[in-house]
Design a protein around this motif. Structure first.
Motif, PDB file in Angstrom:
ATOM      1  N   LEU A   1     -15.053 -11.663  36.634  1.00 43.43           N
ATOM      2  CA  LEU A   1     -15.711 -10.897  35.585  1.00 43.43           C
ATOM      3  C   LEU A   1     -15.561  -9.393  35.771  1.00 43.43           C
ATOM      4  O   LEU A   1     -15.922  -8.626  34.886  1.00 43.43           O
ATOM      5  CB  LEU A   1     -17.196 -11.270  35.513  1.00 43.43           C
ATOM      6  CG  LEU A   1     -17.501 -12.737  35.179  1.00 43.43           C
ATOM      7  CD1 LEU A   1     -19.002 -12.982  35.211  1.00 43.43           C
ATOM      8  CD2 LEU A   1     -16.911 -13.130  33.839  1.00 43.43           C
ATOM      9  N   GLY A   2     -15.059  -8.956  36.915  1.00 45.65           N
ATOM     10  CA  GLY A   2     -14.843  -7.536  37.150  1.00 45.65           C
ATOM     11  C   GLY A   2     -15.826  -6.982  38.168  1.00 45.65           C
ATOM     12  O   GLY A   2     -16.403  -7.716  38.969  1.00 45.65           O
ATOM     13  N   THR A   3     -16.051  -5.681  38.112  1.00 44.31           N
ATOM     14  CA  THR A   3     -16.921  -5.001  39.060  1.00 44.31           C
ATOM     15  C   THR A   3     -17.967  -4.193  38.299  1.00 44.31           C
ATOM     16  O   THR A   3     -17.645  -3.544  37.297  1.00 44.31           O
ATOM     17  CB  THR A   3     -16.093  -4.043  39.943  1.00 44.31           C
ATOM     18  OG1 THR A   3     -15.086  -4.815  40.618  1.00 44.31           O
ATOM     19  CG2 THR A   3     -16.962  -3.341  40.975  1.00 44.31           C
TER      20      THR A   3
ATOM     21  N   LEU B   1     -22.470  -5.937  33.311  1.00 42.42           N
ATOM     22  CA  LEU B   1     -21.063  -6.301  33.375  1.00 42.42           C
ATOM     23  C   LEU B   1     -20.826  -7.303  32.245  1.00 42.42           C
ATOM     24  O   LEU B   1     -21.486  -8.336  32.186  1.00 42.42           O
ATOM     25  CB  LEU B   1     -20.779  -6.929  34.736  1.00 42.42           C
ATOM     26  CG  LEU B   1     -19.364  -7.338  35.053  1.00 42.42           C
ATOM     27  CD1 LEU B   1     -18.437  -6.136  35.019  1.00 42.42           C
ATOM     28  CD2 LEU B   1     -19.330  -7.981  36.425  1.00 42.42           C
ATOM     29  N   THR B   2     -19.923  -6.984  31.338  1.00 41.85           N
ATOM     30  CA  THR B   2     -19.647  -7.845  30.186  1.00 41.85           C
ATOM     31  C   THR B   2     -18.186  -8.257  30.219  1.00 41.85           C
ATOM     32  O   THR B   2     -17.301  -7.406  30.349  1.00 41.85           O
ATOM     33  CB  THR B   2     -19.954  -7.100  28.868  1.00 41.85           C
ATOM     34  OG1 THR B   2     -21.316  -6.677  28.884  1.00 41.85           O
ATOM     35  CG2 THR B   2     -19.716  -7.997  27.668  1.00 41.85           C
ATOM     36  N   ALA B   3     -17.929  -9.553  30.080  1.00 39.51           N
ATOM     37  CA  ALA B   3     -16.555 -10.054  30.068  1.00 39.51           C
ATOM     38  C   ALA B   3     -16.488 -11.361  29.294  1.00 39.51           C
ATOM     39  O   ALA B   3     -17.480 -12.088  29.193  1.00 39.51           O
ATOM     40  CB  ALA B   3     -16.063 -10.279  31.494  1.00 39.51           C
ATOM     41  N   GLN B   4     -15.312 -11.641  28.753  1.00 46.83           N
ATOM     42  CA  GLN B   4     -15.106 -12.943  28.118  1.00 46.83           C
ATOM     43  C   GLN B   4     -14.642 -13.923  29.184  1.00 46.83           C
ATOM     44  O   GLN B   4     -13.852 -13.571  30.070  1.00 46.83           O
ATOM     45  CB  GLN B   4     -14.118 -12.833  26.976  1.00 46.83           C
ATOM     46  CG  GLN B   4     -14.739 -12.118  25.777  1.00 46.83           C
ATOM     47  CD  GLN B   4     -13.888 -12.233  24.555  1.00 46.83           C
ATOM     48  OE1 GLN B   4     -12.833 -11.607  24.489  1.00 46.83           O
ATOM     49  NE2 GLN B   4     -14.338 -13.021  23.592  1.00 46.83           N
ATOM     50  N   LEU B   5     -15.163 -15.142  29.100  1.00 49.78           N
ATOM     51  CA  LEU B   5     -14.900 -16.159  30.111  1.00 49.78           C
ATOM     52  C   LEU B   5     -13.508 -16.756  29.988  1.00 49.78           C
ATOM     53  O   LEU B   5     -12.905 -17.172  30.965  1.00 49.78           O
ATOM     54  CB  LEU B   5     -15.959 -17.260  30.005  1.00 49.78           C
ATOM     55  CG  LEU B   5     -16.017 -18.270  31.122  1.00 49.78           C
ATOM     56  CD1 LEU B   5     -16.328 -17.595  32.452  1.00 49.78           C
ATOM     57  CD2 LEU B   5     -17.074 -19.318  30.815  1.00 49.78           C
ATOM     58  N   GLY B   6     -12.974 -16.807  28.784  1.00 51.43           N
ATOM     59  CA  GLY B   6     -11.705 -17.489  28.527  1.00 51.43           C
ATOM     60  C   GLY B   6     -11.956 -18.684  27.629  1.00 51.43           C
ATOM     61  O   GLY B   6     -13.102 -19.089  27.400  1.00 51.43           O
ATOM     62  N   ASN B   7     -10.901 -19.260  27.097  1.00 51.57           N
ATOM     63  CA  ASN B   7     -11.043 -20.342  26.127  1.00 51.57           C
ATOM     64  C   ASN B   7     -11.708 -21.582  26.704  1.00 51.57           C
ATOM     65  O   ASN B   7     -11.296 -22.098  27.746  1.00 51.57           O
ATOM     66  CB  ASN B   7      -9.684 -20.734  25.549  1.00 51.57           C
ATOM     67  CG  ASN B   7      -9.173 -19.712  24.567  1.00 51.57           C
ATOM     68  OD1 ASN B   7      -9.934 -18.913  24.026  1.00 51.57           O
ATOM     69  ND2 ASN B   7      -7.881 -19.727  24.331  1.00 51.57           N
ATOM     70  N   VAL B   8     -12.726 -22.046  25.985  1.00 51.40           N
ATOM     71  CA  VAL B   8     -13.384 -23.313  26.263  1.00 51.40           C
ATOM     72  C   VAL B   8     -13.081 -24.211  25.070  1.00 51.40           C
ATOM     73  O   VAL B   8     -13.211 -23.774  23.920  1.00 51.40           O
ATOM     74  CB  VAL B   8     -14.913 -23.136  26.427  1.00 51.40           C
ATOM     75  CG1 VAL B   8     -15.591 -24.476  26.656  1.00 51.40           C
ATOM     76  CG2 VAL B   8     -15.222 -22.154  27.553  1.00 51.40           C
TER      77      VAL B   8
END
Length: 183
Positions: free
Chosen positions: A55-57, A64-71
């Motif tokens: 998810l980053g640092t 901290l905001t991030a996309q998880l990836g395709n589900v």
């Protein structure tokens, strides 16, 4: 004269009989019907998600905001009126360097709208917008669902995960598991 008339009537009858033979379709002397059947097999209901995601640092007291990836949920059961619900859960994140757990309420999830769908169904995201996420819990929240499905169908989404890092967080690498399931 009467003889000629008899021949004309006999000729007319023969002509009518010949016309009837030519006009009526030639069919088989017998017919046999075969009742024919086949079967459509049903498959499984499954979910797939990225195996790992960094998810980053982020800094303590930050987010901290991030996309998880395709589900993706794939429903290959080939049913009429079927439904399914995908849930997502997490038991928390632990600092692998010192063994500190981050409170689970500091991690939220927003499925967002589908990035792809297939088949006939009514698809509904658990959380329409990243602006309105839901807190991840160990018991799970709805990530996505489908209802009134006809035959095979699938839905794919790319959820947004937001980690609110507590001010008292210790620097290090945090690891946890986000689990998607479907039933």
């Amino acid at each position: 004269m009467k003889t000629a008339r008899k021949l004309s009537v006999a000729g007319a009858v023969a002509m009518l009989a010949l016309t009837a033979l030519l006009v009526s379709p030639a069919g088989p002397a017998e017919a046999a019907d075969t009742t024919t059947t086949f079967q459509v097999s049903g498959g499984a209901l499954s979910v797939s998600a990225p195996a790992t995601k960094d998810l980053g640092t982020g800094a303590a007291a930050g987010t901290l905001t991030a996309q998880l990836g395709n589900v993706t949920v794939t429903d290959s059961r080939a049913q009429l009126g079927a439904s399914w619900t995908a849930t997502v859960s997490s038991a928390g994140f632990t600092n692998a360097d010192v063994g500190q757990a981050a409170p689970i309420t500091t991690v939220t999830y927003a499925s967002g709208t589908a990035t792809a769908t297939s088949g006939l169904a009514t698809f509904l995201p658990g959380q329409i917008s990243p602006a309105v996420p839901a807190a991840l819990t160990s018991t799970g929240i709805t990530a996505f669902s489908a209802s009134a499905a006809t035959g095979n169908n699938s839905a794919t989404w790319n959820p947004t995960v937001v980690v609110s890092i507590p001010a008292q967080a210790i620097a290090g690498h945090y690891t946890g598991t986000i689990t998607h399931s479907v039933s």
